[in-house]
Design an enzyme around this catalytic site. Structure first.
Site, PDB file in Angstrom:
ATOM      1  N   LYS A  26       0.839  -1.144   0.112  1.00  0.00           N
ATOM      2  CA  LYS A  26       0.010   0.073   0.011  1.00  0.00           C
ATOM      3  C   LYS A  26       0.880   1.150   0.089  1.00  0.00           C
ATOM      4  CE  LYS A  26      -0.227  -0.356   4.828  1.00  0.00           C
ATOM      5  NZ  LYS A  26      -1.019  -0.653   6.237  1.00  0.00           N
ATOM      6  N   ARG A 125     -10.292   0.405  14.415  1.00  0.00           N
ATOM      7  CA  ARG A 125     -10.176   1.271  13.135  1.00  0.00           C
ATOM      8  C   ARG A 125     -11.162   0.768  12.103  1.00  0.00           C
ATOM      9  NH1 ARG A 125      -4.576   1.336   9.825  1.00  0.00           N
ATOM     10  NH2 ARG A 125      -5.025  -0.859   9.492  1.00  0.00           N
ATOM     11  N   TYR A 252      16.126  30.159   6.497  1.00  0.00           N
ATOM     12  CA  TYR A 252      15.180  30.802   6.982  1.00  0.00           C
ATOM     13  C   TYR A 252      15.246  31.150   8.348  1.00  0.00           C
ATOM     14  CZ  TYR A 252      12.368  30.424   2.491  1.00  0.00           C
ATOM     15  OH  TYR A 252      12.296  30.256   1.287  1.00  0.00           O
ATOM     16  N   MET A 300      11.657  24.322   1.329  1.00  0.00           N
ATOM     17  CA  MET A 300      10.771  23.534   0.238  1.00  0.00           C
ATOM     18  C   MET A 300      11.679  22.668  -0.760  1.00  0.00           C
ATOM     19  SD  MET A 300       7.739  24.339  -2.101  1.00  0.00           S
ATOM     20  CE  MET A 300       6.749  25.437  -0.743  1.00  0.00           C
TER      21      MET A 300
HETATM   22  C1  LIG Z   1      -0.290  -1.766   6.692  1.00  0.00           C
HETATM   23  C2  LIG Z   1      -0.637  -2.838   7.177  1.00  0.00           C
HETATM   24  C3  LIG Z   1      -0.007  -3.902   7.259  1.00  0.00           C
HETATM   25  C4  LIG Z   1       1.529  -4.282   7.478  1.00  0.00           C
HETATM   26  O1  LIG Z   1       1.942  -3.782   8.691  1.00  0.00           O
HETATM   27  P1  LIG Z   1       3.300  -3.319   8.734  1.00  0.00           P
HETATM   28  O2  LIG Z   1       3.399  -2.960  10.064  1.00  0.00           O
HETATM   29  O3  LIG Z   1       4.030  -2.378   7.948  1.00  0.00           O
HETATM   30  O4  LIG Z   1       4.208  -4.984   8.711  1.00  0.00           O
HETATM   31  C5  LIG Z   1      -0.715  -5.445   7.548  1.00  0.00           C
HETATM   32  N1  LIG Z   1      -2.067  -5.387   7.603  1.00  0.00           N
HETATM   33  C6  LIG Z   1      -2.930  -4.350   7.376  1.00  0.00           C
HETATM   34  C7  LIG Z   1      -4.228  -4.375   7.502  1.00  0.00           C
HETATM   35  C8  LIG Z   1      -2.318  -2.994   7.336  1.00  0.00           C
HETATM   36  O5  LIG Z   1      -3.007  -1.816   7.046  1.00  0.00           O
END
Ligand SMILES: *Cc1c(COP(=O)(O)O)cnc(C)c1O
Length: 359
Positions: A26, A125, A252, A300
């Site tokens: 992801k 979540r 800056y 930046m």
């Molecule tokens: C991001 C994520 C993972 C991977 O987690 P890591 O801590 O990067 O190994 C696994 N499962 C879900 C649902 C996630 O959102």
């Protein structure tokens, strides 16, 4: 072998062949480039790929990735289940309502829709409660248009609170046992992120979902015999050098003042590229294999560094994250300087930084 392949194989060696691996790619593979890494993950023995959104999954399909892709995020609005199925992406269902919507959409396609059911065992979540999961599973068991490919959950503190992790494992196990009592012989059960996969064999179930550790930045000590390598090196070059007298201010707000005559180099990276401003006063870079301090606040598009006596000129290679000579700066170093975690450092490397795949 490339570091990413090597890390994936390290997980395979750790969990054996009886446990599947879903490489989590992801957020563009935590900023590393998902389209480049997906084929490498599959080649190195990953059984599936996890991404967050339909857009991320579709990009991998368009890049020719054929492996199963699970959408770890929620689907909203629920009509978007159609788009997921059209791209052969496996959606996550996190409520009875969404299971019902998916069944309705699948009925129109004439093919059973595969999906994974997400249980909230303590992350707070996304997911149905363990009690709610029983209702969903019972309802799903009677549906012909749905195929429960997986049931999963996510840990809240697998790197720090082993008692709560054990509690989540127990909650998840109870749901699994209930699901099995209804049938579902093909369904796989999974909950382990990198930290849990590395530290807790009991958390591995049928599949692990490592992310951060595949990029070589684990948050837990590694089991004996397992080694992981950083995947990413971030390089730049000096674009400008000047010699400044004592008292000269840099950047800056004039927060840095030279307390001696100095040679100051300018690098063409800044917070617009993902160098956190919060690293002010702490960050270092590698020049000729030696750590050199960043001077003044991050702008930046540029940062300045101290190259006094380094004997370098415009065009000199500078390593921001990675090895040079015998020295190394890691994403964890950056996270420490910026008061964050390596995940955020990686994801913060912006689109304008060109990625180059070297292995
Ligand atoms: C991001 C994520 C993972 C991977 O987690 P890591 O801590 O990067 O190994 C696994 N499962 C879900 C649902 C996630 O959102």
């Amino acid at each position: 072998m490339g570091a990413f392949s090597s890390n994936l194989r390290a997980f395979r060696a750790l969990v054996g062949t009886g446990t599947r691996i879903m490489a989590v790619l992801k957020a563009d593979a935590y900023g590393h480039g998902a389209e480049a890494l997906a084929p490498v993950a599959i080649q190195a023995g990953s059984d599936a790929i996890g991404v967050s959104s339909i857009e991320e999954g579709r990009a991998l399909r368009e890049a020719g990735v054929n492996a199963p892709i699970l959408l770890l995020g929620g689907i909203f609005p629920l009509e978007n289940f159609s788009a997921a199925l059209d791209a052969r992406l496996t959606p996550t269902v996190a409520s009875l309502e969404s299971a019902q919507k998916l069944a309705e959409i699948a009925a129109k396609t004439g093919r059973p829709a595969p999906f994974h059911l997400k249980i909230d065992t303590g992350m707070g979540r996304l997911g149905v409660s363990p009690a709610g999961a029983r209702d969903v599973l019972t309802w799903v068991a009677g549906q012909r248009t749905l195929r429960l490919a997986g049931v999963y959950s996510h840990f809240a503190s697998a790197d720090s609170d082993f008692e709560f992790t054990a509690h989540q494992i127990a909650e998840f196990t109870a749901v699994r046992d209930f699901a099995k009592s209804l049938g579902f012989p093909e369904t796989i059960f999974h909950i382990a992120n990198s930290s849990a996969a590395l530290t807790s064999p009991a958390a591995r179930f049928d599949m692990i979902r490592p992310g951060i550790a595949l990029y070589g930045a684990p948050s837990v000590p590694l089991p004996t015999g397992t080694t992981l390598q950083p995947v990413l090196t971030w390089r730049t070059k000096i674009v400008f050098i000047k010699r400044v007298p004592t008292g000269t201010s840099i950047s800056y707000g004039r927060k840095f003042r030279a307390d001696r005559e100095m040679e100051v180099a300018t690098l063409p990276v800044g917070y617009g590229d993902g160098v956190p401003r919060a690293m002010f006063g702490k960050a270092q870079v590698l020049v000729k294999g030696i750590r050199r301090p960043m001077l003044g606040v991050v702008t930046m598009d540029h940062v300045m560094i101290d190259v006094t006596g380094a004997g370098v000129d415009v065009g000199e290679d500078v390593v921001l994250i990675g090895r040079q000579g015998g020295a190394e700066i890691t994403a964890s170093d950056w996270a420490g300087w910026a008061g964050t975690i390596p995940y955020e450092i990686f994801c913060g490397i912006s689109k304008r930084v060109p990625r180059e795949v070297v292995a």
